[in-house]
Design a protein around this motif. Sequence first.
Motif, PDB file in Angstrom:
ATOM      1  N   VAL A 251       0.839  -1.189   0.000  1.00 52.77           N
ATOM      2  CA  VAL A 251       0.000   0.000   0.000  1.00 52.77           C
ATOM      3  C   VAL A 251       0.876   1.242   0.000  1.00 52.77           C
ATOM      4  N   GLY A 252       0.573   2.171  -0.864  1.00 52.81           N
ATOM      5  CA  GLY A 252       1.262   3.454  -0.827  1.00 52.81           C
ATOM      6  C   GLY A 252       2.284   3.639  -1.925  1.00 52.81           C
ATOM      7  N   VAL A 253       2.589   2.588  -2.626  1.00 58.86           N
ATOM      8  CA  VAL A 253       3.561   2.697  -3.707  1.00 58.86           C
ATOM      9  C   VAL A 253       2.938   2.142  -4.970  1.00 58.86           C
ATOM     10  N   ASP A 254       3.244   2.751  -6.045  1.00 59.94           N
ATOM     11  CA  ASP A 254       2.744   2.224  -7.296  1.00 59.94           C
ATOM     12  C   ASP A 254       3.921   2.085  -8.234  1.00 59.94           C
ATOM     13  N   ARG A 255       4.274   0.881  -8.520  1.00 64.55           N
ATOM     14  CA  ARG A 255       5.357   0.707  -9.471  1.00 64.55           C
ATOM     15  C   ARG A 255       5.017  -0.489 -10.337  1.00 64.55           C
ATOM     16  N   PRO A 256       4.271  -0.216 -11.374  1.00 65.58           N
ATOM     17  CA  PRO A 256       3.813  -1.307 -12.242  1.00 65.58           C
ATOM     18  C   PRO A 256       4.998  -2.130 -12.713  1.00 65.58           C
ATOM     19  N   GLY A 257       4.775  -3.378 -12.906  1.00 67.96           N
ATOM     20  CA  GLY A 257       5.847  -4.217 -13.392  1.00 67.96           C
ATOM     21  C   GLY A 257       6.421  -5.076 -12.284  1.00 67.96           C
ATOM     22  N   VAL A 258       6.257  -4.590 -11.064  1.00 66.70           N
ATOM     23  CA  VAL A 258       6.759  -5.367  -9.950  1.00 66.70           C
ATOM     24  C   VAL A 258       5.730  -6.441  -9.601  1.00 66.70           C
ATOM     25  N   PRO A 259       6.189  -7.636  -9.246  1.00 68.28           N
ATOM     26  CA  PRO A 259       5.257  -8.755  -9.099  1.00 68.28           C
ATOM     27  C   PRO A 259       4.525  -8.840  -7.766  1.00 68.28           C
ATOM     28  N   VAL A 260       4.019  -7.726  -7.268  1.00 67.94           N
ATOM     29  CA  VAL A 260       3.121  -7.789  -6.116  1.00 67.94           C
ATOM     30  C   VAL A 260       1.952  -6.848  -6.369  1.00 67.94           C
ATOM     31  N   ASP A 261       0.839  -7.134  -5.727  1.00 67.41           N
ATOM     32  CA  ASP A 261      -0.296  -6.234  -5.838  1.00 67.41           C
ATOM     33  C   ASP A 261       0.047  -4.927  -5.137  1.00 67.41           C
ATOM     34  N   THR A 262      -0.366  -3.824  -5.720  1.00 62.53           N
ATOM     35  CA  THR A 262      -0.165  -2.540  -5.055  1.00 62.53           C
ATOM     36  C   THR A 262      -1.454  -1.718  -5.104  1.00 62.53           C
ATOM     37  N   ILE A 263      -1.631  -0.926  -4.065  1.00 63.07           N
ATOM     38  CA  ILE A 263      -2.765  -0.008  -4.024  1.00 63.07           C
ATOM     39  C   ILE A 263      -2.246   1.316  -3.505  1.00 63.07           C
ATOM     40  N   SER A 264      -2.614   2.373  -4.160  1.00 62.05           N
ATOM     41  CA  SER A 264      -2.135   3.669  -3.677  1.00 62.05           C
ATOM     42  C   SER A 264      -3.101   4.765  -4.098  1.00 62.05           C
ATOM     43  N   PHE A 265      -2.863   5.935  -3.554  1.00 61.05           N
ATOM     44  CA  PHE A 265      -3.679   7.072  -3.938  1.00 61.05           C
ATOM     45  C   PHE A 265      -3.126   7.684  -5.207  1.00 61.05           C
ATOM     46  N   ASP A 266      -4.020   8.162  -6.027  1.00 64.66           N
ATOM     47  CA  ASP A 266      -3.583   8.927  -7.171  1.00 64.66           C
ATOM     48  C   ASP A 266      -3.542  10.388  -6.752  1.00 64.66           C
ATOM     49  N   ASN A 267      -2.390  10.788  -6.250  1.00 61.02           N
ATOM     50  CA  ASN A 267      -2.245  12.162  -5.782  1.00 61.02           C
ATOM     51  C   ASN A 267      -2.434  13.178  -6.902  1.00 61.02           C
ATOM     52  N   VAL A 268      -2.194  12.719  -8.113  1.00 57.11           N
ATOM     53  CA  VAL A 268      -2.231  13.656  -9.238  1.00 57.11           C
ATOM     54  C   VAL A 268      -3.618  14.250  -9.459  1.00 57.11           C
TER      55      VAL A 268
ATOM     56  N   GLN B  59      -6.451 -16.868  -4.867  1.00 58.76           N
ATOM     57  CA  GLN B  59      -5.911 -17.129  -6.206  1.00 58.76           C
ATOM     58  C   GLN B  59      -4.450 -16.710  -6.236  1.00 58.76           C
ATOM     59  N   PRO B  60      -3.607 -17.566  -5.679  1.00 60.16           N
ATOM     60  CA  PRO B  60      -2.199 -17.201  -5.509  1.00 60.16           C
ATOM     61  C   PRO B  60      -1.508 -16.866  -6.825  1.00 60.16           C
ATOM     62  N   ASP B  61      -2.014 -17.383  -7.927  1.00 61.58           N
ATOM     63  CA  ASP B  61      -1.293 -17.190  -9.173  1.00 61.58           C
ATOM     64  C   ASP B  61      -1.898 -16.140 -10.088  1.00 61.58           C
ATOM     65  N   ALA B  62      -2.912 -15.431  -9.578  1.00 65.97           N
ATOM     66  CA  ALA B  62      -3.486 -14.362 -10.382  1.00 65.97           C
ATOM     67  C   ALA B  62      -2.385 -13.344 -10.673  1.00 65.97           C
ATOM     68  N   SER B  63      -2.497 -12.666 -11.803  1.00 65.41           N
ATOM     69  CA  SER B  63      -1.453 -11.693 -12.106  1.00 65.41           C
ATOM     70  C   SER B  63      -1.655 -10.470 -11.220  1.00 65.41           C
ATOM     71  N   PRO B  64      -0.556  -9.846 -10.833  1.00 63.17           N
ATOM     72  CA  PRO B  64      -0.613  -8.730  -9.881  1.00 63.17           C
ATOM     73  C   PRO B  64      -1.473  -7.577 -10.391  1.00 63.17           C
ATOM     74  N   ARG B  65      -2.216  -6.988  -9.484  1.00 63.16           N
ATOM     75  CA  ARG B  65      -3.025  -5.833  -9.848  1.00 63.16           C
ATOM     76  C   ARG B  65      -2.435  -4.586  -9.219  1.00 63.16           C
ATOM     77  N   HIS B  66      -2.559  -3.513  -9.923  1.00 60.29           N
ATOM     78  CA  HIS B  66      -2.091  -2.238  -9.388  1.00 60.29           C
ATOM     79  C   HIS B  66      -3.252  -1.277  -9.449  1.00 60.29           C
ATOM     80  N   SER B  67      -3.749  -0.855  -8.298  1.00 57.39           N
ATOM     81  CA  SER B  67      -4.848   0.089  -8.394  1.00 57.39           C
ATOM     82  C   SER B  67      -4.518   1.401  -7.712  1.00 57.39           C
ATOM     83  N   ARG B  68      -4.994   2.449  -8.326  1.00 59.11           N
ATOM     84  CA  ARG B  68      -4.782   3.799  -7.798  1.00 59.11           C
ATOM     85  C   ARG B  68      -6.152   4.386  -7.508  1.00 59.11           C
ATOM     86  N   LEU B  69      -6.292   4.925  -6.329  1.00 54.60           N
ATOM     87  CA  LEU B  69      -7.577   5.496  -5.953  1.00 54.60           C
ATOM     88  C   LEU B  69      -7.543   7.005  -6.162  1.00 54.60           C
TER      89      LEU B  69
END
Lengths: 339, 339
Positions: free
Chosen positions: B141-158, B308-318
């Motif tokens: 949580v808090g970092v968004d770096r697509p391409g990295v193999p873990v799920d990430t969720i962060s705010f879209d500060n932009v 679903q351990p093998d689902a591809s990582p998701r990256h979401s920005r709120l």
Amino acid sequence: MSIRNVAEHSGVSIATVSRALNTPEMVSPETVKRVRRSVDELGYRPNLFAKGLLTRRSRVIGVSLPDIHGLFFSELMRSADDRACELGYHLLVSSNAHRADENPAGGFALDLADGLIVMLTERTRVDLDGIAALDLPTVVVGVDRPGVPVDTISFDNVTGALGAVAHLLEGTPAQRCFFAGGHQGNIDSDERSAAFAEALRRDGHEPTPDQISYGEYSFDWGWNWATRMIQKGLLPGAAVLAANDEIAIGVANAARDYGLSIPGDLRIVGFDDSSFCGCVRPKLSSVHLPVDELGREAVDALVRRLEQPDASPRHSRLATSLVVRDSSRITTDGARHDA
Amino acid sequence: MSIRNVAEHSGVSIATVSRALNTPEMVSPETVKRVRRSVDELGYRPNLFAKGLLTRRSRVIGVSLPDIHGLFFSELMRSADDRACELGYHLLVSSNAHRADENPAGGFALDLADGLIVMLTERTRVDLDGIAALDLPTVVVGVDRPGVPVDTISFDNVTGALGAVAHLLEGTPAQRCFFAGGHQGNIDSDERSAAFAEALRRDGHEPTPDQISYGEYSFDWGWNWATRMIQKGLLPGAAVLAANDEIAIGVANAARDYGLSIPGDLRIVGFDDSSFCGCVRPKLSSVHLPVDELGREAVDALVRRLEQPDASPRHSRLATSLVVRDSSRITTDGARHDA
DNA sequence: CTGAAAGCGCTTACAG
DNA sequence: CTGAAAGCGCTTACAG
């Protein structure tokens, strides 16, 4: 990856691996070294479930809170977590607010914890006997009822409230002092209002019903209450002790919205000494709660009990005390000036 | 008190007790009933360590936070706890702030958890590959770096920052807009300042260095920064976007202490939309962060991955978005009036 | 639908 | 100081 792999890798039995890791003083130094190397190389981490099954210890402390939010709870959690960390424990946290009718342990992955810290804020939810009946070592936070067979830690609202009222009475007559409370049934709010009343009595004044109001711990309620009081013409020249800082700030904002100056026309003291106090203008006087101590002591008390299950229950109360800032200073002339 | 007692009490084998409790559809209804009665009568609770040893599931989610305090973290914890509770999970919480050099999993009773939610706020502490190397399912949580193999969720500060700047530019020229940041290296502060700069560029103005300052996320720093700016004569007629609400309130208080009116002389927008915003006067405009969603989504994402351990990582920005209150309203004449 | 048995990964007397 | 063995309390094929 289990202890078996480590045993093979370092050429000893699994019993020796276990000892090298847990009681190295029972194993020859070289063996310890060899085992440790294997552990590092293999990246072995003991299975905590297997371990817990045998030792009946997880070094996890369950924490059950009335509601996880606000500055108060985050400060509490932080100090508890810091202390737990120092002692090698970890916190399993859950709110107990949604399950009012259940046992405070309810819903918990409780049985993974070595013991439980339960925080209670409402009279109706106090079931210390039920808690004592759990087989888990428990510390209760927020309630003080000597005689009950569990450790308890709570704030001594009385010291702070008496100090606050004494301060108010220095510049304001007893009949012009008001208490703006939270909801009835909330232990702290009730204690604070009782202490407020008692302080006035000691000053020779029996508080009238309209001097003590109950509402809720919110900014909005403080604002609404103060607005009504202002419309009745009761606030100018008065002093208010609020049951928490949010209420106090609501009162201050209403006063301001209606053209009263603080502390010239109205003196205000909050409760909690939250970080709000220094941010608002005028800075808010408030009764300080040693939240850090509460969190730390709760963990200490639980760990003590884990180590000495049969020690007699301790009940400790942490003194609270007034921090005077601008909102309650005595102005020499009562003239208006913006702080 | 173990499954064996229940088996004897209800006259079946321990296997049947286990099935009656975990997979009642595999057992005859009457047997289930009988077993359940025994469980109630005996007050049996399954040993979670034995269970976890077999199932490799504890329904505990580890949560590692940069620092447990402040309104932000308490809100986050609350929504995460609520959601976890709904899904039958529990939260094992720890701060990772004290152990900067360790693995974010360090010190954890981690291995009791089925998975891990790690919140990161500092660039220097971001080691997503290290986290991915843990064998634990993890959500960052808090970092968004697509391409990295873990799920990430962060705010879209932009989104929020652009909206805030657009709002400021409606009443204030680009060269009179300032950004009062937190410390450099803090991911959010950096993103917010970058978005601030970008927004000015889109308006045709290249921000000068003195339009963007870095300090820390505190009331005091906001006050100090504003004081310096006022002494240089830069604030009257200006507009400030602060990296969080505390800084914004510090700025507002300094302005007030120096006789500037808000929003007449100075327009201010904070970031976080914390409960401070409605308490201060004038009420603070602020970029709202959907903290509730963040907590909920983090838990959802982790539970999804556990299933679903093998689902591809998701990256979401709120997305974040501006909430306009009094501190940034456009005044028709720029004259002074107390809000 | 039910039971006997194996086994999860550890710790800890018990012997040596 | 070390190892073989029992056992913590469960779940889950495997038979019936």
